[in-house]
Design a protein around this motif. Structure first.
Motif, PDB file in Angstrom:
ATOM      1  N   ASP A 118      31.607  49.136  47.912  1.00 28.66           N
ATOM      2  CA  ASP A 118      32.463  47.968  48.110  1.00 28.66           C
ATOM      3  C   ASP A 118      32.492  47.103  46.863  1.00 28.66           C
ATOM      4  O   ASP A 118      33.532  46.554  46.492  1.00 28.66           O
ATOM      5  CB  ASP A 118      31.948  47.165  49.307  1.00 28.66           C
ATOM      6  N   LEU A 119      31.355  46.988  46.180  1.00 26.87           N
ATOM      7  CA  LEU A 119      31.284  46.185  44.958  1.00 26.87           C
ATOM      8  C   LEU A 119      32.199  46.745  43.878  1.00 26.87           C
ATOM      9  O   LEU A 119      32.952  45.997  43.244  1.00 26.87           O
ATOM     10  CB  LEU A 119      29.844  46.142  44.455  1.00 26.87           C
ATOM     11  N   PHE A 120      32.177  48.054  43.685  1.00 31.56           N
ATOM     12  CA  PHE A 120      33.025  48.630  42.634  1.00 31.56           C
ATOM     13  C   PHE A 120      34.502  48.592  43.010  1.00 31.56           C
ATOM     14  O   PHE A 120      35.367  48.499  42.130  1.00 31.56           O
ATOM     15  CB  PHE A 120      32.561  50.043  42.281  1.00 31.56           C
ATOM     16  N   ARG A 121      34.799  48.631  44.290  1.00 32.04           N
ATOM     17  CA  ARG A 121      36.197  48.424  44.699  1.00 32.04           C
ATOM     18  C   ARG A 121      36.628  46.985  44.369  1.00 32.04           C
ATOM     19  O   ARG A 121      37.769  46.753  43.950  1.00 32.04           O
ATOM     20  CB  ARG A 121      36.363  48.716  46.195  1.00 32.04           C
ATOM     21  N   ALA A 122      35.719  46.041  44.559  1.00 35.62           N
ATOM     22  CA  ALA A 122      36.015  44.653  44.207  1.00 35.62           C
ATOM     23  C   ALA A 122      36.192  44.506  42.693  1.00 35.62           C
ATOM     24  O   ALA A 122      37.079  43.782  42.236  1.00 35.62           O
ATOM     25  CB  ALA A 122      34.904  43.730  44.703  1.00 35.62           C
ATOM     26  N   PHE A 123      35.355  45.185  41.921  1.00 37.28           N
ATOM     27  CA  PHE A 123      35.516  45.163  40.465  1.00 37.28           C
ATOM     28  C   PHE A 123      36.901  45.688  40.079  1.00 37.28           C
ATOM     29  O   PHE A 123      37.587  45.108  39.236  1.00 37.28           O
ATOM     30  CB  PHE A 123      34.441  46.032  39.801  1.00 37.28           C
ATOM     31  N   HIS A 124      37.292  46.799  40.699  1.00 32.82           N
ATOM     32  CA  HIS A 124      38.594  47.417  40.404  1.00 32.82           C
ATOM     33  C   HIS A 124      39.725  46.428  40.684  1.00 32.82           C
ATOM     34  O   HIS A 124      40.665  46.282  39.884  1.00 32.82           O
ATOM     35  CB  HIS A 124      38.756  48.680  41.253  1.00 32.82           C
ATOM     36  N   LEU A 125      39.625  45.725  41.791  1.00 38.92           N
ATOM     37  CA  LEU A 125      40.641  44.754  42.180  1.00 38.92           C
ATOM     38  C   LEU A 125      40.753  43.617  41.173  1.00 38.92           C
ATOM     39  O   LEU A 125      41.853  43.092  40.928  1.00 38.92           O
ATOM     40  CB  LEU A 125      40.294  44.184  43.562  1.00 38.92           C
ATOM     41  N   HIS A 126      39.627  43.243  40.563  1.00 37.63           N
ATOM     42  CA  HIS A 126      39.588  42.080  39.676  1.00 37.63           C
ATOM     43  C   HIS A 126      39.903  42.421  38.218  1.00 37.63           C
ATOM     44  O   HIS A 126      39.864  41.524  37.361  1.00 37.63           O
ATOM     45  CB  HIS A 126      38.225  41.398  39.749  1.00 37.63           C
ATOM     46  N   LEU A 127      40.237  43.665  37.941  1.00 38.56           N
ATOM     47  CA  LEU A 127      40.495  44.069  36.562  1.00 38.56           C
ATOM     48  C   LEU A 127      41.974  44.268  36.288  1.00 38.56           C
ATOM     49  O   LEU A 127      42.720  44.798  37.115  1.00 38.56           O
ATOM     50  CB  LEU A 127      39.767  45.377  36.243  1.00 38.56           C
ATOM     51  N   LYS A 128      42.376  43.873  35.090  1.00 38.57           N
ATOM     52  CA  LYS A 128      43.715  44.184  34.600  1.00 38.57           C
ATOM     53  C   LYS A 128      43.811  45.690  34.327  1.00 38.57           C
ATOM     54  O   LYS A 128      42.799  46.397  34.292  1.00 38.57           O
ATOM     55  CB  LYS A 128      43.991  43.418  33.295  1.00 38.57           C
ATOM     56  N   ARG A 129      45.009  46.152  34.115  1.00 44.26           N
ATOM     57  CA  ARG A 129      45.229  47.552  33.778  1.00 44.26           C
ATOM     58  C   ARG A 129      44.399  47.927  32.547  1.00 44.26           C
ATOM     59  O   ARG A 129      44.367  47.184  31.559  1.00 44.26           O
ATOM     60  CB  ARG A 129      46.719  47.785  33.501  1.00 44.26           C
ATOM     61  N   ASP A 130      43.706  49.045  32.626  1.00 48.94           N
ATOM     62  CA  ASP A 130      42.841  49.550  31.551  1.00 48.94           C
ATOM     63  C   ASP A 130      41.624  48.666  31.295  1.00 48.94           C
ATOM     64  O   ASP A 130      40.959  48.800  30.265  1.00 48.94           O
ATOM     65  CB  ASP A 130      43.622  49.727  30.241  1.00 48.94           C
ATOM     66  N   GLY A 131      41.314  47.759  32.225  1.00 48.71           N
ATOM     67  CA  GLY A 131      40.142  46.911  32.069  1.00 48.71           C
ATOM     68  C   GLY A 131      38.847  47.718  32.145  1.00 48.71           C
ATOM     69  O   GLY A 131      38.822  48.839  32.650  1.00 48.71           O
TER      70      GLY A 131
END
Length: 201
Positions: A118-131
């Motif tokens: 769940d944490l890494f899904r949250a990270f993915h959500l909070h990143l810009k493209r290619d972040g």
């Protein structure tokens, strides 16, 4: 868990081990990732800002997110006219920020989060493209790292292959592990890794 961190906040930075970990994690991040002055960075589990304030001079902005208000109060005390980090007390897995970032950094916070996927899904959500992500934590250990006991500790470090799969499943690619530091204690050594990855386009 949050209460323990609140109680420890005032003396947190006095620990040489914590200072050494933050310094080494910063050096490993900066040697692996090009930190640019147009970047907005999120520091997850920022605590008192030991890592945040090393990154901040190199980028446009750093937001430090944590669940401990007292830790973030110590972080805010370090802000100055020349270097500042924005502090947010919020669980980004349950309540996402209304912002995306060029990169997410973290040092020694992930083992306190029960649901790593769940944490890494949250990270993915909070990143810009290619972040990017640059996350430091313990290699798998036997539960003896925390001298105060394991209250609030959900993982005794991490197995690299299992963590790689979790990160890739969350939508990241180019997952790389790097040795960042080794905590040397009287009876045992505890290696710390930095894992980097980028959000899939």
């Amino acid at each position: 868990m949050t209460e323990r961190f609140n109680q420890a906040a005032q003396s947190w930075d006095k620990g040489d081990m914590r200072q050494s970990i933050a310094h080494s994690v910063f050096q490993t991040i900066s040697s692996r990732i090009s930190l640019l002055n147009n970047m907005n960075i999120l520091d997850f589990g920022a605590g008192t800002g030991l890592l945040s304030f090393k990154i901040a001079p190199l980028v446009k902005s750093v937001v430090g997110v944590d669940l401990s208000e007292k830790m973030l109060e110590q972080l805010e005390c370090k802000n100055s006219d020349t270097i500042s980090v924005k502090a947010i007390c919020q669980n980004i897995c349950e309540e996402p920020l209304n912002q995306q970032f060029h990169g997410i950094i973290s040092s020694m916070a992930m083992h306190h989060v029960e649901d790593t996927a769940d944490l890494f899904r949250a990270f993915h959500l909070h990143l810009k493209r290619d972040g990017f992500i640059a996350i430091a934590d313990l290699e798998a250990e036997d539960g003896t790292f925390h001298s105060h006991g394991n209250d609030g500790v959900h993982h005794f470090g991490f197995e690299r292959d299992l963590l790689r799969q979790t990160i890739e499943n969350a939508g990241f690619e180019h997952v790389r592990f790097h040795h960042a530091y080794t905590v040397e204690k009287e009876t045992q050594n505890y290696p710390i890794f930095l894992v980097t990855a980028t959000k899939k386009s």
